[in-house]
Design a protein around this motif. Structure first.
Motif, PDB file in Angstrom:
ATOM      1  N   GLY A  49       9.149  -1.106  18.271  1.00  0.00           N
ATOM      2  CA  GLY A  49       9.646  -2.372  17.756  1.00  0.00           C
ATOM      3  C   GLY A  49       8.533  -3.364  17.457  1.00  0.00           C
ATOM      4  N   THR A  50       7.312  -3.024  17.855  1.00  0.00           N
ATOM      5  CA  THR A  50       6.171  -3.897  17.581  1.00  0.00           C
ATOM      6  C   THR A  50       5.905  -3.934  16.077  1.00  0.00           C
ATOM      7  OG1 THR A  50       5.213  -3.301  19.712  1.00  0.00           O
ATOM      8  CG2 THR A  50       3.737  -4.293  18.087  1.00  0.00           C
ATOM      9  N   GLY A  51       5.640  -5.121  15.555  1.00  0.00           N
ATOM     10  CA  GLY A  51       5.376  -5.273  14.135  1.00  0.00           C
ATOM     11  C   GLY A  51       6.556  -5.801  13.361  1.00  0.00           C
ATOM     12  N   GLY A  52       7.757  -5.685  13.939  1.00  0.00           N
ATOM     13  CA  GLY A  52       8.916  -6.271  13.304  1.00  0.00           C
ATOM     14  C   GLY A  52       9.532  -5.474  12.182  1.00  0.00           C
ATOM     15  N   ILE A  53       9.074  -4.234  11.946  1.00  0.00           N
ATOM     16  CA  ILE A  53       9.646  -3.428  10.859  1.00  0.00           C
ATOM     17  C   ILE A  53      10.679  -2.448  11.403  1.00  0.00           C
ATOM     18  CG2 ILE A  53       9.160  -1.751   9.044  1.00  0.00           C
ATOM     19  CD1 ILE A  53       6.436  -2.996   8.689  1.00  0.00           C
ATOM     20  N   TYR A  54      10.255  -1.615  12.357  1.00  0.00           N
ATOM     21  CA  TYR A  54      11.125  -0.553  12.865  1.00  0.00           C
ATOM     22  C   TYR A  54      11.797  -0.991  14.156  1.00  0.00           C
ATOM     23  CZ  TYR A  54       7.959   1.953   9.744  1.00  0.00           C
ATOM     24  OH  TYR A  54       7.208   2.343   8.679  1.00  0.00           O
ATOM     25  N   ALA A  55      13.081  -0.680  14.266  1.00  0.00           N
ATOM     26  CA  ALA A  55      13.806  -0.954  15.511  1.00  0.00           C
ATOM     27  C   ALA A  55      13.250  -0.063  16.620  1.00  0.00           C
ATOM     28  CB  ALA A  55      15.297  -0.684  15.325  1.00  0.00           C
ATOM     29  N   PRO A  56      13.251  -0.515  17.854  1.00  0.00           N
ATOM     30  CA  PRO A  56      12.734   0.312  18.944  1.00  0.00           C
ATOM     31  C   PRO A  56      13.638   1.507  19.226  1.00  0.00           C
ATOM     32  CG  PRO A  56      13.711  -1.693  19.805  1.00  0.00           C
ATOM     33  CD  PRO A  56      13.693  -1.838  18.327  1.00  0.00           C
ATOM     34  N   GLY A  57      13.000   2.600  19.656  1.00  0.00           N
ATOM     35  CA  GLY A  57      13.748   3.772  20.086  1.00  0.00           C
ATOM     36  C   GLY A  57      14.007   4.812  19.022  1.00  0.00           C
ATOM     37  N   LEU A  58      13.469   4.647  17.798  1.00  0.00           N
ATOM     38  CA  LEU A  58      13.673   5.660  16.764  1.00  0.00           C
ATOM     39  C   LEU A  58      12.716   6.831  17.000  1.00  0.00           C
ATOM     40  CD1 LEU A  58      13.879   3.393  13.575  1.00  0.00           C
ATOM     41  CD2 LEU A  58      15.776   4.443  14.822  1.00  0.00           C
ATOM     42  N   PRO A  59      13.224   8.076  17.077  1.00  0.00           N
ATOM     43  CA  PRO A  59      12.336   9.233  17.275  1.00  0.00           C
ATOM     44  C   PRO A  59      11.346   9.360  16.122  1.00  0.00           C
ATOM     45  CG  PRO A  59      14.623   9.827  17.703  1.00  0.00           C
ATOM     46  CD  PRO A  59      14.652   8.466  17.073  1.00  0.00           C
ATOM     47  N   VAL A  60      10.086   9.609  16.457  1.00  0.00           N
ATOM     48  CA  VAL A  60       9.039   9.678  15.442  1.00  0.00           C
ATOM     49  C   VAL A  60       8.380  11.043  15.420  1.00  0.00           C
ATOM     50  CG1 VAL A  60       6.815   8.736  14.686  1.00  0.00           C
ATOM     51  CG2 VAL A  60       8.596   7.206  15.535  1.00  0.00           C
ATOM     52  N   ALA A  61       7.817  11.488  16.547  1.00  0.00           N
ATOM     53  CA  ALA A  61       7.006  12.700  16.524  1.00  0.00           C
ATOM     54  C   ALA A  61       7.060  13.411  17.865  1.00  0.00           C
ATOM     55  CB  ALA A  61       5.562  12.357  16.171  1.00  0.00           C
ATOM     56  N   ARG A  62       6.690  14.696  17.819  1.00  0.00           N
ATOM     57  CA  ARG A  62       6.573  15.522  19.019  1.00  0.00           C
ATOM     58  C   ARG A  62       5.190  16.166  19.022  1.00  0.00           C
ATOM     59  NH1 ARG A  62      10.647  18.212  18.272  1.00  0.00           N
ATOM     60  NH2 ARG A  62      12.104  17.268  19.762  1.00  0.00           N
ATOM     61  N   VAL A  63       4.476  16.024  20.117  1.00  0.00           N
ATOM     62  CA  VAL A  63       3.111  16.533  20.226  1.00  0.00           C
ATOM     63  C   VAL A  63       3.112  18.054  20.165  1.00  0.00           C
ATOM     64  CG1 VAL A  63       1.095  16.683  21.738  1.00  0.00           C
ATOM     65  CG2 VAL A  63       2.330  14.523  21.502  1.00  0.00           C
TER      66      VAL A  63
END
Length: 284
Positions: free
Chosen positions: A236-250
């Motif tokens: 949620g940092t930056g104000g663009i994306y809502a917190p908690g959206l899945p992004v990546a898996r190592v």
């Protein structure tokens, strides 16, 4: 004159005489009864059946009582085992209840601290509004730049800076719009960077596109061990994306830096959601 033990016979003791006589009488009586019953069964079967049922009526209660007593005796070991098993289960359940109470108290404390910190920081939850559901017309999965094209634009309320998500997670953000189309910068593009955190412990990091269909997870802190399978979501940092959206898996282990695969695959999507930014710009 004394009589030696060798010369003693059964008839020497009156008790033994009576016992032997009684056994003979019982044997003879049994033989007589058996013979009578045999003759009765041959000569008068109905009378024999009546005698047999009368005897059964007398012996059945006794047999039933003996069976009941035998069942009680046989159930004693099982009852003892069940008793000790119940005691063991009770002790185990008491321990689980104690542990669960401790966890519940800790969870309540965390919730209380979270509310208090939110009140101190004047943080308020923001709901993410869906602008439009659009079709992903194409994506540049083989070029050096990673873009996708949506069949929705300004006429549908789509503006630059809006996040684009799929069913599995974040896809990218809108960078350019036309009347009825929009260009999306995918997460895997080299110009894309998204603030993320690890789900299992909240370690902050940056998900940076590599331009080859993968991402680099770069830890914000030092000496961070990244393990295969670690999942990162938006902060949620930056104000663009809502917190908690899945992004990546190592994909592979690393220290402070590790390659990762995006959870949402644009090339496998037919439709995507365009949502308002967490903190939209004026006019959006």
């Amino acid at each position: 004159m004394a009589v030696s033990a060798r010369d003693r016979r059964t008839g020497f003791s009156r008790r033994r005489q009576y016992g032997a006589f009684a056994s003979y009488v019982v044997a003879v009586a049994g033989a007589v009864v058996g013979a009578v019953l045999l003759l009765l069964s041959r000569l008068d079967p109905p009378a024999f059946a009546a005698v047999r049922m009368t005897a059964a009526s007398i012996t059945v209660p006794v047999s039933a009582g003996l069976d009941t007593v035998a069942g009680w005796v046989a159930a004693i070991p099982d009852a003892i085992g069940d008793h000790f098993a119940v005691k063991s289960d009770n002790a185990r359940l008491r321990g689980e209840i104690s542990r669960n109470r401790a966890l519940l108290a800790r969870a309540r404390s965390i919730v209380y601290d979270n509310r208090r910190l939110r009140a101190l920081l004047a943080v308020r939850d923001r709901s993410v509004d869906v602008v439009v559901t659009a079709r992903l017309v194409s994506s540049t999965a083989s070029s050096g730049r990673r873009f996708a094209l949506l069949d929705a634009g300004r006429w549908q309320g789509v503006h630059a800076g809006m996040p684009v998500t799929g069913p599995d997670g974040l896809v990218g953000r809108v960078v350019e719009t036309g009347p009825a189309v929009a260009r999306v910068l995918l997460l895997t593009d080299a110009e894309s960077s998204v603030p993320v955190r690890r789900t299992r412990d909240g370690v902050p990091a940056i998900a940076v596109g590599r331009g080859d269909g993968l991402l680099d997870i770069r830890s914000v802190s030092t000496n961070t061990q990244l393990r295969p399978g670690d999942v990162f979501v938006t902060t949620g940092t930056g104000g663009i994306y809502a917190p908690g959206l899945p992004v990546a898996r190592v994909m592979a282990a690393g220290e402070d830096n590790a390659p990762a695969v995006p959870i949402a695959r644009p090339e496998a999507l037919d439709f995507a959601l365009v949502t308002r930014a967490l903190m939209p710009a004026p006019g959006q």
